[in-house]
Design a protein around this motif. Structure first.
Motif, PDB file in Angstrom:
ATOM      1  N   MET A  70       2.863  -2.392   8.313  1.00 20.85           N
ATOM      2  CA  MET A  70       1.762  -2.986   9.069  1.00 20.85           C
ATOM      3  C   MET A  70       1.274  -2.042  10.164  1.00 20.85           C
ATOM      4  SD  MET A  70       3.256  -6.803   9.723  1.00 20.85           S
ATOM      5  CE  MET A  70       4.364  -7.501   8.504  1.00 20.85           C
ATOM      6  N   ARG A  71       2.220  -1.470  10.893  1.00 26.77           N
ATOM      7  CA  ARG A  71       1.833  -0.620  12.021  1.00 26.77           C
ATOM      8  C   ARG A  71       1.051   0.597  11.553  1.00 26.77           C
ATOM      9  NH1 ARG A  71       7.464  -1.602  13.803  1.00 26.77           N
ATOM     10  NH2 ARG A  71       7.408  -3.266  15.383  1.00 26.77           N
ATOM     11  N   ASN A  72       1.353   1.105  10.368  1.00 23.69           N
ATOM     12  CA  ASN A  72       0.594   2.240   9.844  1.00 23.69           C
ATOM     13  C   ASN A  72      -0.854   1.878   9.561  1.00 23.69           C
ATOM     14  OD1 ASN A  72       2.781   3.946   9.994  1.00 23.69           O
ATOM     15  ND2 ASN A  72       3.275   3.850   7.817  1.00 23.69           N
ATOM     16  N   HIS A  73      -1.142   0.584   9.426  1.00 25.07           N
ATOM     17  CA  HIS A  73      -2.515   0.105   9.242  1.00 25.07           C
ATOM     18  C   HIS A  73      -3.140  -0.326  10.566  1.00 25.07           C
ATOM     19  CE1 HIS A  73      -2.831   0.071   4.832  1.00 25.07           C
ATOM     20  NE2 HIS A  73      -1.549  -0.235   4.830  1.00 25.07           N
ATOM     21  N   GLY A  74      -2.443  -0.104  11.667  1.00 23.14           N
ATOM     22  CA  GLY A  74      -2.959  -0.483  12.967  1.00 23.14           C
ATOM     23  C   GLY A  74      -2.791  -1.948  13.302  1.00 23.14           C
ATOM     24  N   THR A  75      -1.889  -2.634  12.601  1.00 20.29           N
ATOM     25  CA  THR A  75      -1.665  -4.061  12.798  1.00 20.29           C
ATOM     26  C   THR A  75      -0.418  -4.295  13.639  1.00 20.29           C
ATOM     27  OG1 THR A  75      -2.739  -4.685  10.730  1.00 20.29           O
ATOM     28  CG2 THR A  75      -1.134  -6.234  11.621  1.00 20.29           C
ATOM     29  N   ASP A  76      -0.549  -5.114  14.665  1.00 20.54           N
ATOM     30  CA  ASP A  76       0.576  -5.506  15.496  1.00 20.54           C
ATOM     31  C   ASP A  76       1.309  -6.649  14.779  1.00 20.54           C
ATOM     32  OD1 ASP A  76       2.363  -6.496  17.367  1.00 20.54           O
ATOM     33  OD2 ASP A  76       0.912  -6.503  19.018  1.00 20.54           O
ATOM     34  N   PRO A  77       2.557  -6.438  14.362  1.00 19.55           N
ATOM     35  CA  PRO A  77       3.272  -7.504  13.648  1.00 19.55           C
ATOM     36  C   PRO A  77       3.346  -8.819  14.411  1.00 19.55           C
ATOM     37  CG  PRO A  77       4.463  -5.434  13.474  1.00 19.55           C
ATOM     38  CD  PRO A  77       3.362  -5.208  14.467  1.00 19.55           C
ATOM     39  N   ARG A  78       3.295  -8.775  15.730  1.00 20.17           N
ATOM     40  CA  ARG A  78       3.435  -9.989  16.530  1.00 20.17           C
ATOM     41  C   ARG A  78       2.224 -10.917  16.398  1.00 20.17           C
ATOM     42  NH1 ARG A  78       4.461  -7.006  22.121  1.00 20.17           N
ATOM     43  NH2 ARG A  78       2.680  -5.886  21.207  1.00 20.17           N
ATOM     44  N   THR A  79       1.086 -10.380  15.986  1.00 16.51           N
ATOM     45  CA  THR A  79      -0.128 -11.193  15.910  1.00 16.51           C
ATOM     46  C   THR A  79      -0.587 -11.404  14.465  1.00 16.51           C
ATOM     47  OG1 THR A  79      -1.564  -9.245  16.148  1.00 16.51           O
ATOM     48  CG2 THR A  79      -0.884 -10.374  18.172  1.00 16.51           C
ATOM     49  N   ARG A  80       0.273 -11.106  13.492  1.00 18.41           N
ATOM     50  CA  ARG A  80      -0.194 -11.084  12.102  1.00 18.41           C
ATOM     51  C   ARG A  80      -0.565 -12.464  11.565  1.00 18.41           C
ATOM     52  NH1 ARG A  80       5.394 -10.545  11.984  1.00 18.41           N
ATOM     53  NH2 ARG A  80       6.587 -11.495  10.268  1.00 18.41           N
ATOM     54  N   VAL A 101       1.612 -12.907   5.182  1.00 16.28           N
ATOM     55  CA  VAL A 101       1.536 -12.048   6.368  1.00 16.28           C
ATOM     56  C   VAL A 101       2.419 -10.821   6.244  1.00 16.28           C
ATOM     57  CG1 VAL A 101       0.873 -13.924   7.886  1.00 16.28           C
ATOM     58  CG2 VAL A 101       3.297 -13.402   7.566  1.00 16.28           C
ATOM     59  N   GLY A 102       3.316 -10.789   5.256  1.00 17.90           N
ATOM     60  CA  GLY A 102       4.147  -9.611   5.057  1.00 17.90           C
ATOM     61  C   GLY A 102       5.373  -9.597   5.950  1.00 17.90           C
ATOM     62  N   TRP A 103       6.259  -8.660   5.648  1.00 19.28           N
ATOM     63  CA  TRP A 103       7.517  -8.567   6.388  1.00 19.28           C
ATOM     64  C   TRP A 103       7.822  -7.146   6.861  1.00 19.28           C
ATOM     65  CZ3 TRP A 103      11.213  -5.225   4.490  1.00 19.28           C
ATOM     66  CH2 TRP A 103      11.024  -4.762   3.172  1.00 19.28           C
ATOM     67  N   LEU A 104       7.199  -6.140   6.247  1.00 15.28           N
ATOM     68  CA  LEU A 104       7.568  -4.747   6.519  1.00 15.28           C
ATOM     69  C   LEU A 104       6.756  -4.237   7.713  1.00 15.28           C
ATOM     70  CD1 LEU A 104       9.172  -2.268   5.905  1.00 15.28           C
ATOM     71  CD2 LEU A 104       7.677  -1.812   3.943  1.00 15.28           C
ATOM     72  N   ARG A 105       7.357  -4.322   8.879  1.00 10.90           N
ATOM     73  CA  ARG A 105       6.629  -4.050  10.117  1.00 10.90           C
ATOM     74  C   ARG A 105       6.115  -2.618  10.199  1.00 10.90           C
ATOM     75  NH1 ARG A 105       9.707  -8.297  10.707  1.00 10.90           N
ATOM     76  NH2 ARG A 105       9.305  -9.894  12.293  1.00 10.90           N
ATOM     77  N   GLU A 106       6.877  -1.661   9.698  1.00 14.06           N
ATOM     78  CA  GLU A 106       6.425  -0.269   9.747  1.00 14.06           C
ATOM     79  C   GLU A 106       5.171  -0.070   8.895  1.00 14.06           C
ATOM     80  OE1 GLU A 106      10.688  -0.426  10.878  1.00 14.06           O
ATOM     81  OE2 GLU A 106       9.544  -1.231   9.192  1.00 14.06           O
ATOM     82  N   THR A 149       0.821  -1.208   0.000  1.00 15.67           N
ATOM     83  CA  THR A 149       0.000   0.000   0.000  1.00 15.67           C
ATOM     84  C   THR A 149       0.854   1.255   0.000  1.00 15.67           C
ATOM     85  OG1 THR A 149      -0.117  -0.024   2.431  1.00 15.67           O
ATOM     86  CG2 THR A 149      -1.894  -1.135   1.210  1.00 15.67           C
ATOM     87  N   HIS A 150       2.030   1.160   0.619  1.00 13.45           N
ATOM     88  CA  HIS A 150       2.942   2.301   0.723  1.00 13.45           C
ATOM     89  C   HIS A 150       4.264   1.781   1.281  1.00 13.45           C
ATOM     90  CE1 HIS A 150       1.586   1.801   4.850  1.00 13.45           C
ATOM     91  NE2 HIS A 150       2.614   2.532   5.252  1.00 13.45           N
ATOM     92  N   ILE A 151       5.273   2.606   1.206  1.00 15.66           N
ATOM     93  CA  ILE A 151       6.541   2.321   1.883  1.00 15.66           C
ATOM     94  C   ILE A 151       6.794   3.459   2.866  1.00 15.66           C
ATOM     95  CG2 ILE A 151       9.020   1.983   1.635  1.00 15.66           C
ATOM     96  CD1 ILE A 151       7.338  -0.290   0.475  1.00 15.66           C
ATOM     97  N   PRO A 152       6.868   3.144   4.153  1.00 16.15           N
ATOM     98  CA  PRO A 152       7.125   4.206   5.136  1.00 16.15           C
ATOM     99  C   PRO A 152       8.444   4.937   4.850  1.00 16.15           C
ATOM    100  CG  PRO A 152       6.368   2.211   6.216  1.00 16.15           C
ATOM    101  CD  PRO A 152       6.634   1.843   4.789  1.00 16.15           C
ATOM    102  N   ALA A 161       3.868   0.514  -6.967  1.00 17.60           N
ATOM    103  CA  ALA A 161       2.958  -0.511  -7.465  1.00 17.60           C
ATOM    104  C   ALA A 161       1.499  -0.071  -7.344  1.00 17.60           C
ATOM    105  CB  ALA A 161       3.169  -1.814  -6.705  1.00 17.60           C
ATOM    106  N   PHE A 162       0.727  -0.336  -8.408  1.00 12.63           N
ATOM    107  CA  PHE A 162      -0.713  -0.095  -8.384  1.00 12.63           C
ATOM    108  C   PHE A 162      -1.385  -1.011  -7.359  1.00 12.63           C
ATOM    109  CE2 PHE A 162      -1.560   1.474 -13.025  1.00 12.63           C
ATOM    110  CZ  PHE A 162      -0.665   2.511 -12.843  1.00 12.63           C
ATOM    111  N   ASP A 163      -2.574  -0.628  -6.936  1.00 13.98           N
ATOM    112  CA  ASP A 163      -3.412  -1.521  -6.146  1.00 13.98           C
ATOM    113  C   ASP A 163      -3.653  -2.799  -6.950  1.00 13.98           C
ATOM    114  OD1 ASP A 163      -5.678  -1.789  -3.871  1.00 13.98           O
ATOM    115  OD2 ASP A 163      -6.452  -2.512  -5.795  1.00 13.98           O
TER     116      ASP A 163
END
Length: 281
Positions: free
Chosen positions: A122-132, A115-120, A37-40, A60-62
């Motif tokens: 995820m956090r911008n979407h309100g997702t805790d990487p530890r519970t992904r 589940v992804g790898w870029l923790r920053e 969605t973005h790169i922090p 990248a496009f959606d």
């Protein structure tokens, strides 16, 4: 073994309609696209591929917009994601998008989840990487309920909604094929729990791929399940590589065009990859 193309579509590449047409014209079976969605602006998470984050990730496009345009420009091409970052998405809205695209395309959609790898990110979407991992499972199960039930509800630790109605339902029943990305025994167990196939890690050595494929099939056999299909993604394939994948038992090989290229270079690469795919015995 089927062969498809994996690549990103950006504002600096061929548009998705022309790209999809050129892929289909050359006889490829599918187009799979990634998601960020973005790169922090500040990133501390190490890139699994090493080095700097690739330029394409920023632009990248959606994926579902890309695939919707590609669907309108083609007739047979399978349309997939590798991967959708569901832990960064609302499951009710995503279920609606996927079902709508599947109906509009005549049942040609497949979805890879990771589940992804870029923790920053995820956090911008309100997702805790530890519970992904647990979060992804719940959201997949919730979407499966929405797709398969007229009156769907889901009550989990991370995903919770009371009965709802959502149409359209997917063209493919009970839902489009779900491919789960990852590696190792825990990934294989999750595939049997809530997915249809394995999306093997990008760039995995063939020996490790074969070992993982065999372990997955053995696990399926122990649970009285049918063989589990597997997708492998290959960058810069060499003569004989696709035959090796076919011998392993891979369902689909995705041939990667990464980094993305200008139009003329992309067409040249597609011609080269089509020659390799045509040589598979």
């Amino acid at each position: 073994m089927e062969t498809g193309i994996f690549t990103a579509v950006t504002d600096e590449t061929m548009g998705p309609a022309e790209l999809a047409q050129e892929i289909e014209t050359r006889g490829f079976e599918s187009l799979f696209v990634p998601e960020h969605t973005h790169i922090p602006a500040t990133v501390r998470t190490p890139n699994p591929g090493g080095g700097a984050i690739p330029h394409d990730y920023y632009r990248a496009f959606d994926p579902f917009i890309t695939l919707a345009v590609a669907a309108g420009a083609t007739r047979r091409l399978r349309l997939g994601t590798a991967v959708t970052l569901l832990v960064q998405r609302d499951p009710i809205l995503t279920a609606k998008e996927i079902a709508s695209l599947d109906v509009a395309s005549g049942g040609r959609v497949e979805v890879g989840f990771g589940v992804g790898w870029l923790r920053e990110e995820m956090r911008n979407h309100g997702t805790d990487p530890r519970t992904r991992v647990a979060l992804q499972r719940e959201r997949i199960l919730a979407m499966q309920a929405i797709w398969s039930q007229d009156r769907a509800e889901f009550h989990g630790r991370f995903t919770d909604f009371d009965p709802l109605y959502s149409w359209p339902k997917p063209e493919q029943l009970p839902h489009p094929p779900i491919w789960l990305g990852g590696w190792g025994a825990s990934t294989h167990e999750r595939i049997l729990d809530h997915a249809d196939g394995w999306l093997a890690p990008v760039g995995i050595p063939f020996d490790e791929l074969e070992r993982g494929f065999t372990e997955l099939q053995n696990l399926a056999h122990r649970h009285d399940r049918a063989p589990i299909p597997t997708i492998a993604t290959v960058f810069d394939p060499q003569p004989g590589d696709l035959n090796r994948l076919a011998d392993i038992g891979i369902h689909r090989a995705l041939l990667g065009i990464v980094p993305v290229q200008p139009r003329d270079r992309t067409l040249h690469l597609l011609d080269h990859l089509a020659e390799l795919a045509g040589a598979v015995r």
